[in-house]
Design a protein around this motif. Structure first.
Motif, PDB file in Angstrom:
ATOM      1  N   LYS A 144     -15.101  30.513   9.303  1.00 44.79           N
ATOM      2  CA  LYS A 144     -13.868  30.166  10.027  1.00 44.79           C
ATOM      3  C   LYS A 144     -14.096  29.244  11.223  1.00 44.79           C
ATOM      4  O   LYS A 144     -13.466  29.379  12.256  1.00 44.79           O
ATOM      5  CB  LYS A 144     -13.147  31.455  10.477  1.00 44.79           C
ATOM      6  N   GLU A 151     -14.024  25.548  12.940  1.00 47.03           N
ATOM      7  CA  GLU A 151     -13.305  24.283  12.716  1.00 47.03           C
ATOM      8  C   GLU A 151     -14.263  23.089  12.738  1.00 47.03           C
ATOM      9  O   GLU A 151     -15.332  23.160  13.339  1.00 47.03           O
ATOM     10  CB  GLU A 151     -12.250  24.106  13.814  1.00 47.03           C
ATOM     11  N   SER A 172     -14.323  21.695   8.181  1.00 48.08           N
ATOM     12  CA  SER A 172     -13.726  22.993   8.544  1.00 48.08           C
ATOM     13  C   SER A 172     -14.087  24.075   7.538  1.00 48.08           C
ATOM     14  O   SER A 172     -14.160  23.795   6.330  1.00 48.08           O
ATOM     15  CB  SER A 172     -12.198  22.870   8.533  1.00 48.08           C
ATOM     16  N   ASP A 173     -14.277  25.262   8.050  1.00 50.98           N
ATOM     17  CA  ASP A 173     -14.519  26.433   7.208  1.00 50.98           C
ATOM     18  C   ASP A 173     -15.832  26.407   6.428  1.00 50.98           C
ATOM     19  O   ASP A 173     -16.022  27.213   5.505  1.00 50.98           O
ATOM     20  CB  ASP A 173     -13.359  26.666   6.225  1.00 50.98           C
TER      21      ASP A 173
END
Ligand code: T46
Length: 402
Positions: free
Chosen positions: A279, A281, A342-343
């Motif tokens: 999680k 960014e 991201s992620d």
């Protein structure tokens, strides 16, 4: 014993002959003292001599069965005394049993037998100490130091090259997992760690080097054997390596791929902790620290993450952008992680339990910490491999961290 005979046949046999001679001498002395100088109750030399023969047979049997000459060339006096006690007490008991079954015990002087074994114990220990000194002084010193290299199949070539730069001749290789390889670059690979300990002793190797392998992975038996032979582990470390994680692609691309790592087989350190970061960014940065002890394997099963590595002198960026790419990190490296997508998921296998004190989170402190070990980091410098690391306390503090 089989291993001893393979690596040091002549020397091993010389110790057996020496033991038999000592036993005979002990018997001569005991019988001369007791039969000649005391009221013996009618015991004679002729009566006594068959016992000596049985003693010699038992002696050779005990040597073979209990392997009481194990690593004799390099063991210290304490171990010598221990082996002496073991050897002589077992021989004594066996002799008593044999005489009991022959119903012949009463015919012999027990005092003489007891005296003979007491003298034998003293001769056994004394002659071993003297004889190994003689053998060591007779040894033709090779021009370069000789070593056994302990490593994994992944790093064996690099390890040999590193020791070549240190002008060390690798005489044998011990691999973490036994792959049934007999030789690598004409160097013999020893199959088991018992064999490794035996090679070090009988070939009178000067050094033991570990490369790319966390010292925790060296089996306890080998650690103990080296400690007993008063040989220290020399650690030659790299700071990071990119490794390929085995990946099986499904024939149908829509079914994806499976990557796997196997404990001892793929990871050169014991896995004490696994964690993953999710999680996060894009363009976020994490890390900003170094470890004093922790070895890690980083991989990114999903996404793209840049790992910036800093050894105090230069910075390198390794991009983890596929599940089959792993980054092996040794301690003493400053790291920063940049999420390029991201992620993205960062997975870490670590050699140590979580310990906040083991982190260096201040860059200046890291530079100071690293400069203390920089000399050790250069494999070409004589001090590259710390020789003062006792086998029982091999620590990352003393390991090179270039
Ligand atoms: C590393 C990089 C790649 C724990 O309580 N237990 C744990 O096992 C870990 C790893 C962390 N924590 C705590 C310590 C902090 O309060 O979790 C919090 C976040 O850890 P940190 O800020 O150290 O996370 P990163 O992403 O900067 O670093 C982590 C690892 O800590 C570090 O070992 O090499 O990932």
């Amino acid at each position: 014993m089989r291993i001893e005979l393979r690596y040091g046949k002549a020397k091993y046999i010389s110790f057996i002959i020496l033991d038999v001679l000592c036993l005979l001498l002990a018997n001569v002395l005991a019988s001369w003292l007791y039969l000649n100088h005391t009221e013996t109750g009618g015991y004679t030399y002729t009566q006594y001599s068959p016992v000596v023969l049985i003693m010699v047979v038992i002696d050779i049997l005990v040597t073979a069965l209990l392997n009481t000459l194990c690593r004799v060339l390099r063991r210290g006096t304490q171990r010598e005394i221990k082996e002496g006690i073991k050897h002589i007490s077992v021989s004594f008991v066996l002799l008593a049993v044999v005489l009991f079954f022959l119903r012949a015990g009463a015919a012999y002087s027990r005092v003489t037998v007891f005296l003979a074994y007491t003298f034998y114990f003293l001769f056994f220990v004394g002659s071993h100490i003297v004889w190994k000194r003689v053998l060591q002084s007779l040894r033709k010193r090779p021009e370069r130091k000789t070593a056994i290299l302990m490593t994994t199949d992944r790093f064996v070539d690099e390890g040999i090259d590193q020791l070549e730069k240190l002008h060390i001749d690798v005489k044998n290789i011990w691999l973490l997992k036994n792959l049934d390889i007999k030789t690598i670059k004409d160097i013999d690979v020893v199959g088991t760690y018992e064999e490794a300990a035996s090679v070090i002793c009988w070939k009178m190797l000067d050094k033991v080097y570990i490369y790319g392998l966390d010292h925790h992975m060296v089996p306890g038996y080998l650690l103990k054997a080296c400690r007993e032979m008063r040989l220290k582990f020399n650690l030659v470390d790299f700071n990071y390596r990119i490794i390929e994680i085995k990946t099986i692609e499904n024939k149908d691309p829509a079914m994806g791929a499976l990557s796997f790592l196997e404990g001892k087989r793929d990871i050169p350190f014991p896995i004490r902790r696994v964690y993953w970061i999710t999680k996060t960014e894009a363009e976020r940065r994490r890390g900003f620290h170094a470890h004093k002890l922790n070895c890690q394997l980083l991989f990114c099963p999903y996404g793209v993450i840049d790992i910036i590595l800093d050894d105090g002198q230069k910075r390198t960026t390794v991009t983890l952008d596929r599940p089959g790419k792993g980054l092996l990190l040794m301690p003493g490296l400053w790291r920063e992680m940049v999420w390029k997508q991201s992620d993205s998921v960062l997975c870490v296998l670590a050699s140590e339990y979580y310990e906040a004190k083991e982190y260096i989170r201040d860059y200046d402190e890291f530079i100071e910490y690293n400069s203390r070990y920089r000399d050790l980091a250069d494999p070409l410098k004589e001090s590259a491999a710390p020789e003062t690391v006792p086998a029982e306390s091999v620590s990352r503090e003393t390991v090179s961290v270039s």
